[in-house]
Design an enzyme around this catalytic site. Structure first.
Site, PDB file in Angstrom:
ATOM      1  N   GLU A  95       0.848  -1.201   0.000  1.00  0.00           N
ATOM      2  CA  GLU A  95       0.000   0.000   0.000  1.00  0.00           C
ATOM      3  C   GLU A  95       0.881   1.247   0.000  1.00  0.00           C
ATOM      4  OE1 GLU A  95      -2.481   1.574  -0.726  1.00  0.00           O
ATOM      5  OE2 GLU A  95      -4.049   1.437   0.799  1.00  0.00           O
ATOM      6  N   ASP A  99      -3.950   5.474   6.544  1.00  0.00           N
ATOM      7  CA  ASP A  99      -4.467   6.663   7.219  1.00  0.00           C
ATOM      8  C   ASP A  99      -5.406   6.177   8.339  1.00  0.00           C
ATOM      9  OD1 ASP A  99      -5.051   9.391   7.566  1.00  0.00           O
ATOM     10  OD2 ASP A  99      -6.627   9.378   6.086  1.00  0.00           O
ATOM     11  N   THR A 100      -6.714   6.121   8.099  1.00  0.00           N
ATOM     12  CA  THR A 100      -7.622   5.590   9.121  1.00  0.00           C
ATOM     13  C   THR A 100      -7.452   4.081   9.286  1.00  0.00           C
ATOM     14  OG1 THR A 100      -9.374   5.168   7.523  1.00  0.00           O
ATOM     15  CG2 THR A 100      -9.375   7.334   8.598  1.00  0.00           C
ATOM     16  N   LEU A 104      -7.316  -0.752   4.274  1.00  0.00           N
ATOM     17  CA  LEU A 104      -6.492  -1.948   4.439  1.00  0.00           C
ATOM     18  C   LEU A 104      -7.210  -3.012   5.241  1.00  0.00           C
ATOM     19  CD1 LEU A 104      -2.741  -1.417   5.181  1.00  0.00           C
ATOM     20  CD2 LEU A 104      -3.837  -2.726   3.379  1.00  0.00           C
ATOM     21  N   ARG A 161       0.735  12.523  -8.901  1.00  0.00           N
ATOM     22  CA  ARG A 161       1.265  11.174  -8.681  1.00  0.00           C
ATOM     23  C   ARG A 161       2.676  11.027  -9.258  1.00  0.00           C
ATOM     24  NH1 ARG A 161      -2.926   7.810  -6.948  1.00  0.00           N
ATOM     25  NH2 ARG A 161      -4.983   8.281  -7.739  1.00  0.00           N
TER      26      ARG A 161
HETATM   27  P1  IMP Z   1      -7.551   4.879   4.899  1.00  0.00           P
HETATM   28  O1  IMP Z   1      -8.621   3.897   4.479  1.00  0.00           O
HETATM   29  O2  IMP Z   1      -8.141   6.024   5.660  1.00  0.00           O
HETATM   30  O3  IMP Z   1      -6.410   4.252   5.626  1.00  0.00           O
HETATM   31  O4  IMP Z   1      -7.057   5.577   3.581  1.00  0.00           O
HETATM   32  C1  IMP Z   1      -6.072   5.045   2.814  1.00  0.00           C
HETATM   33  C2  IMP Z   1      -6.103   5.677   1.438  1.00  0.00           C
HETATM   34  O5  IMP Z   1      -6.385   7.071   1.512  1.00  0.00           O
HETATM   35  C3  IMP Z   1      -4.742   5.565   0.800  1.00  0.00           C
HETATM   36  O6  IMP Z   1      -4.655   4.391   0.040  1.00  0.00           O
HETATM   37  C4  IMP Z   1      -4.684   6.819  -0.044  1.00  0.00           C
HETATM   38  O7  IMP Z   1      -5.228   6.562  -1.306  1.00  0.00           O
HETATM   39  C5  IMP Z   1      -5.549   7.812   0.662  1.00  0.00           C
HETATM   40  N1  IMP Z   1      -4.774   8.786   1.465  1.00  0.00           N
HETATM   41  C6  IMP Z   1      -4.696   8.874   2.800  1.00  0.00           C
HETATM   42  N2  IMP Z   1      -3.887   9.875   3.184  1.00  0.00           N
HETATM   43  C7  IMP Z   1      -3.407  10.422   2.052  1.00  0.00           C
HETATM   44  C8  IMP Z   1      -2.478  11.500   1.783  1.00  0.00           C
HETATM   45  O8  IMP Z   1      -1.915  12.165   2.666  1.00  0.00           O
HETATM   46  N3  IMP Z   1      -2.231  11.751   0.473  1.00  0.00           N
HETATM   47  C9  IMP Z   1      -2.824  11.051  -0.544  1.00  0.00           C
HETATM   48  N4  IMP Z   1      -3.671  10.043  -0.340  1.00  0.00           N
HETATM   49  C10 IMP Z   1      -3.968   9.721   0.944  1.00  0.00           C
HETATM   50 MG    MG Z   2      -4.567   4.406  -2.102  1.00  0.00          MG
END
Ligand code: IMP
Ligand code: MG
Length: 173
Positions: A95, A99-100, A104, A161
């Site tokens: 990955e 973030d949250t 994943l 990107r």
């Molecule tokens: P999660 O489900 O909140 O853990 O989000 C994960 C996804 O959010 C990652 O695969 C990214 O695509 C996107 N994401 C989270 N933080 C960032 C950031 O700071 N920059 C760009 N994409 C992010």
């Molecule tokens: Mg992503």
């Protein structure tokens, strides 16, 4: 919209990738590694990492999305799933950023349902303080503070990107 100076430089990224690949190569000796890149964000990290891994491997991809601009929708959509039979594989999910943890966690549960021989997770970046769902991560490139970052595969609205380094993204009015 402003993209600042490198927050992580090309050199720092390359050094970290060599370290991660060395650990992964040691851990997967004699196993049947299937490296799975999570698109789109992980496409550059994934291609750098697999070229540094020193054990035989196969690759596949997942396409998942959860993010609306810089706000998470909390809802994950799977647009493309692994085509390989994973029953006898040692799967390594790759990955770009956690973030949250919602994305994943969802993907991990889905893959575990198909009973791979083993499953580990590698992420290039970890925004640990934002975690809402506890998901075990085996290989972390960099822990970063709660800032929105772009480059090296990561986007804002599908842009930036292609920056070769990681930069903090600031939205201007
Ligand atoms: P999660 O489900 O909140 O853990 O989000 C994960 C996804 O959010 C990652 O695969 C990214 O695509 C996107 N994401 C989270 N933080 C960032 C950031 O700071 N920059 C760009 N994409 C992010
Ligand atoms: Mg992503």
């Amino acid at each position: 919209m402003v993209v600042g100076k490198p927050f992580l430089t090309v050199e720092q990224i390359q050094k970290k990738n060599r370290e991660l690949a060395a650990r992964i190569s040691a851990d997967y000796r004699g196993k049947d590694l299937l490296a799975v890149g999570i698109l789109k964000g992980a496409f550059i990290f994934f291609s750098d990492l697999v070229r540094l891994i020193q054990v035989p491997l196969t690759i596949d991809f997942l396409i998942a999305s959860s993010y609306m601009k810089t706000e998470t929708s909390g809802e994950i959509r799977l647009h493309y799933n692994i085509r390989e039979n994973i029953a006898d594989k040692d799967v390594l999910l790759v990955e770009d950023i956690v973030d949250t943890g919602i994305t994943l966690n969802y993907l991990r549960e889905r893959i575990l349902n198909e009973e791979p021989r083993s499953l580990r997770i590698c992420t290039f970046l970890d925004k640990k303080e934002r975690r809402e769902v506890d998901v075990p991560i085996d290989y972390v490139g960099f822990e970063i503070p709660n800032e929105f970052v772009v480059g090296y595969g990561l986007d804002y609205d599908n842009r930036f990107r292609n920056l070769p380094y990681i930069s903090v993204f600031k939205k201007t009015a």
